[in-house]
Design an enzyme around this catalytic site. Structure first.
Site, PDB file in Angstrom:
ATOM      1  N   HIS A   1     -17.185  -3.242 -51.252  1.00  0.00           N
ATOM      2  CA  HIS A   1     -18.025  -3.057 -50.065  1.00  0.00           C
ATOM      3  C   HIS A   1     -19.315  -3.865 -50.189  1.00  0.00           C
ATOM      4  CE1 HIS A   1     -19.699  -1.504 -46.388  1.00  0.00           C
ATOM      5  NE2 HIS A   1     -18.507  -0.996 -46.125  1.00  0.00           N
TER       6      HIS A   1
ATOM      7  N   ARG B   1      -8.344   1.731 -38.410  1.00  0.00           N
ATOM      8  CA  ARG B   1      -9.293   2.787 -38.024  1.00  0.00           C
ATOM      9  C   ARG B   1      -8.733   3.594 -36.874  1.00  0.00           C
ATOM     10  NH1 ARG B   1     -14.712   1.682 -40.289  1.00  0.00           N
ATOM     11  NH2 ARG B   1     -15.360   3.489 -39.119  1.00  0.00           N
TER      12      ARG B   1
ATOM     13  N   GLU C   1      -5.935   0.879 -46.030  1.00  0.00           N
ATOM     14  CA  GLU C   1      -7.095   1.786 -45.983  1.00  0.00           C
ATOM     15  C   GLU C   1      -6.968   2.689 -44.771  1.00  0.00           C
ATOM     16  OE1 GLU C   1     -10.947   0.109 -45.856  1.00  0.00           O
ATOM     17  OE2 GLU C   1     -10.631  -1.073 -47.642  1.00  0.00           O
TER      18      GLU C   1
ATOM     19  N   HIS D   1      -7.725  -2.055 -42.965  1.00  0.00           N
ATOM     20  CA  HIS D   1      -8.150  -0.695 -42.604  1.00  0.00           C
ATOM     21  C   HIS D   1      -7.765  -0.433 -41.159  1.00  0.00           C
ATOM     22  CE1 HIS D   1     -11.843   2.272 -42.347  1.00  0.00           C
ATOM     23  NE2 HIS D   1     -10.706   2.848 -42.039  1.00  0.00           N
TER      24      HIS D   1
ATOM     25  N   ARG E   1     -10.492  -0.491 -33.811  1.00  0.00           N
ATOM     26  CA  ARG E   1     -11.475  -1.513 -33.385  1.00  0.00           C
ATOM     27  C   ARG E   1     -11.169  -2.897 -33.942  1.00  0.00           C
ATOM     28  NH1 ARG E   1     -16.757   0.591 -36.641  1.00  0.00           N
ATOM     29  NH2 ARG E   1     -16.118   2.523 -35.651  1.00  0.00           N
TER      30      ARG E   1
ATOM     31  N   ASN F   1      -9.804  -8.414 -47.872  1.00  0.00           N
ATOM     32  CA  ASN F   1      -9.758  -7.558 -46.683  1.00  0.00           C
ATOM     33  C   ASN F   1      -9.858  -8.441 -45.425  1.00  0.00           C
ATOM     34  OD1 ASN F   1     -10.798  -6.044 -44.431  1.00  0.00           O
ATOM     35  ND2 ASN F   1     -11.208  -4.353 -45.821  1.00  0.00           N
TER      36      ASN F   1
ATOM     37  N   THR G   1     -17.691   1.457 -43.209  1.00  0.00           N
ATOM     38  CA  THR G   1     -17.565   2.673 -44.010  1.00  0.00           C
ATOM     39  C   THR G   1     -18.864   2.890 -44.783  1.00  0.00           C
ATOM     40  OG1 THR G   1     -15.248   2.055 -44.226  1.00  0.00           O
ATOM     41  CG2 THR G   1     -16.005   3.881 -45.576  1.00  0.00           C
TER      42      THR G   1
ATOM     43  N   GLU H   1     -11.922   3.797 -55.936  1.00  0.00           N
ATOM     44  CA  GLU H   1     -12.636   2.566 -55.609  1.00  0.00           C
ATOM     45  C   GLU H   1     -14.101   2.950 -55.456  1.00  0.00           C
ATOM     46  OE1 GLU H   1     -10.911  -0.190 -52.871  1.00  0.00           O
ATOM     47  OE2 GLU H   1     -12.870  -0.917 -52.222  1.00  0.00           O
TER      48      GLU H   1
ATOM     49  N   HIS I   1     -11.810  -8.328 -40.451  1.00  0.00           N
ATOM     50  CA  HIS I   1     -12.703  -8.988 -39.490  1.00  0.00           C
ATOM     51  C   HIS I   1     -12.117 -10.257 -38.874  1.00  0.00           C
ATOM     52  CE1 HIS I   1     -15.405  -5.799 -39.899  1.00  0.00           C
ATOM     53  NE2 HIS I   1     -15.475  -5.947 -41.209  1.00  0.00           N
TER      54      HIS I   1
HETATM   55  N1  PXP Z   1     -13.326  -1.324 -49.861  1.00  0.00           N
HETATM   56  C1  PXP Z   1     -13.287  -0.367 -48.906  1.00  0.00           C
HETATM   57  C2  PXP Z   1     -12.716   0.951 -49.263  1.00  0.00           C
HETATM   58  C3  PXP Z   1     -13.760  -0.617 -47.599  1.00  0.00           C
HETATM   59  O1  PXP Z   1     -13.725   0.350 -46.679  1.00  0.00           O
HETATM   60  C4  PXP Z   1     -14.239  -1.903 -47.298  1.00  0.00           C
HETATM   61  C5  PXP Z   1     -14.697  -2.210 -45.913  1.00  0.00           C
HETATM   62  O2  PXP Z   1     -13.663  -2.053 -45.008  1.00  0.00           O
HETATM   63  C6  PXP Z   1     -14.231  -2.873 -48.303  1.00  0.00           C
HETATM   64  C7  PXP Z   1     -13.792  -2.552 -49.587  1.00  0.00           C
HETATM   65  C8  PXP Z   1     -14.681  -4.279 -48.064  1.00  0.00           C
HETATM   66  O3  PXP Z   1     -16.002  -4.302 -47.710  1.00  0.00           O
HETATM   67  P1  PXP Z   1     -16.615  -5.662 -47.162  1.00  0.00           P
HETATM   68  O4  PXP Z   1     -15.892  -5.974 -45.893  1.00  0.00           O
HETATM   69  O5  PXP Z   1     -18.046  -5.320 -46.947  1.00  0.00           O
HETATM   70  O6  PXP Z   1     -16.391  -6.695 -48.210  1.00  0.00           O
END
Ligand code: PXP
Length: 248
Positions: A198, A49, A74, A47, A53, A11, A105, A155, A14
């Site tokens: 997550h 949003r 996402e 994602h 952001r 992901n 999330t 998930e 960030h």
């Molecule tokens: N899976 C989903 C559905 C999420 O919303 C997120 C966070 O955006 C993640 C995985 C990844 O989480 P993290 O950034 O904490 O590894």
């Protein structure tokens, strides 16, 4: 790649968070995505949003065009996001709950109480060829509802497990892990493919990676943070190594 290999979705949200802190174009999430691909990511997750952001509409467009690995898009279950998904037709769409005021999330999707609406919402996405995943807690009624409405994937939200781990709450951590394991088994028995994610880190990934039912992990914040210290490529390769070790 064998069928049982656990996939890693990286992901890159960030990277966009850091870029947006200065409002320019650097660092570019697409460059990070290509680097992640080269480091062995099996997919890229982003994602979009409602408040934009981190990831922007242009980022999604760039990722949809340029990636060689599958894009996992996402999004919240809104008409706006559905239209964007139908325009780009990503490999996978993961429906997440979204609250403006949350930092990330925070919980899973409420599927059981929103069953009819979500069934109607995901149908066009499935018809367009997207694999639909629902981001939910390790909760039987939510999993049963996900299967009833025709999702292909769930998930499982590993945030609570990771929080308990970070707080040193061993019993709560073990309990949540057992719930995640049992619900992975239940979901598989109902024909759902199981993903998880997550909050996962090098310290928390292995017990989850060891569940044979889990087919994919989506990991972001920790990897982007770790990239500051060791670089994105080695950060991803170490996660991959830990996943493979746990699986073996
Ligand atoms: N899976 C989903 C559905 C999420 O919303 C997120 C966070 O955006 C993640 C995985 C990844 O989480 P993290 O950034 O904490 O590894």
């Amino acid at each position: 790649m064998t069928e049982s290999r656990l996939r890693l979705g990286v992901n890159i949200d960030h990277v966009a968070t850091v870029r947006n802190a200065r409002g320019g174009a650097y660092p570019d999430p697409l460059r990070a995505a290509k680097l992640a691909e080269a480091a062995g990511a099996d997919g890229i997750t982003a994602h979009l949003r409602e408040d934009r952001r981190h990831i922007s509409d242009a980022d999604i467009e760039g990722l949809a065009e340029a990636l060689s690995v599958p894009l996992n898009f996402e999004m919240a279950a809104t008409d706006e996001m559905q239209a964007i998904a139908l325009r780009h037709k990503p490999h996978a769409v993961c429906i997440v709950p979204e609250k403006r005021e949350e930092r990330t999330t925070e919980g899973g999707l409420e599927v059981a109480q929103d069953e009819a609406r979500l069934a109607g919402f995901i149908a066009p996405l499935r018809d367009a060829g997207c694999r639909v995943s629902l981001f939910i807690g390790a909760d039987r009624p939510q999993i049963e509802a996900a299967a009833r409405i025709g999702a292909e994937v769930i998930e499982l939200h590993t945030g609570a497990y990771c929080d308990f781990h970070a707080e040193g709450r061993v019993a709560a951590c073990d309990e949540e892990l057992a719930r995640l394991r049992d619900m992975s088994t239940l979901a598989t028995s109902l024909g759902l493919e199981v993903h998880a994610g997550h909050g996962l880190t090098y310290d928390t990934v292995q017990p989850i990676a060891a569940f044979p039912e889990v087919r994919e992990l989506n990991i972001g914040h920790f990897l982007i943070g770790e990239a500051i210290f060791r670089g994105l490529d080695p950060a991803i390769r170490e996660m991959r190594r830990l996943m493979d070790e746990a699986r073996a």
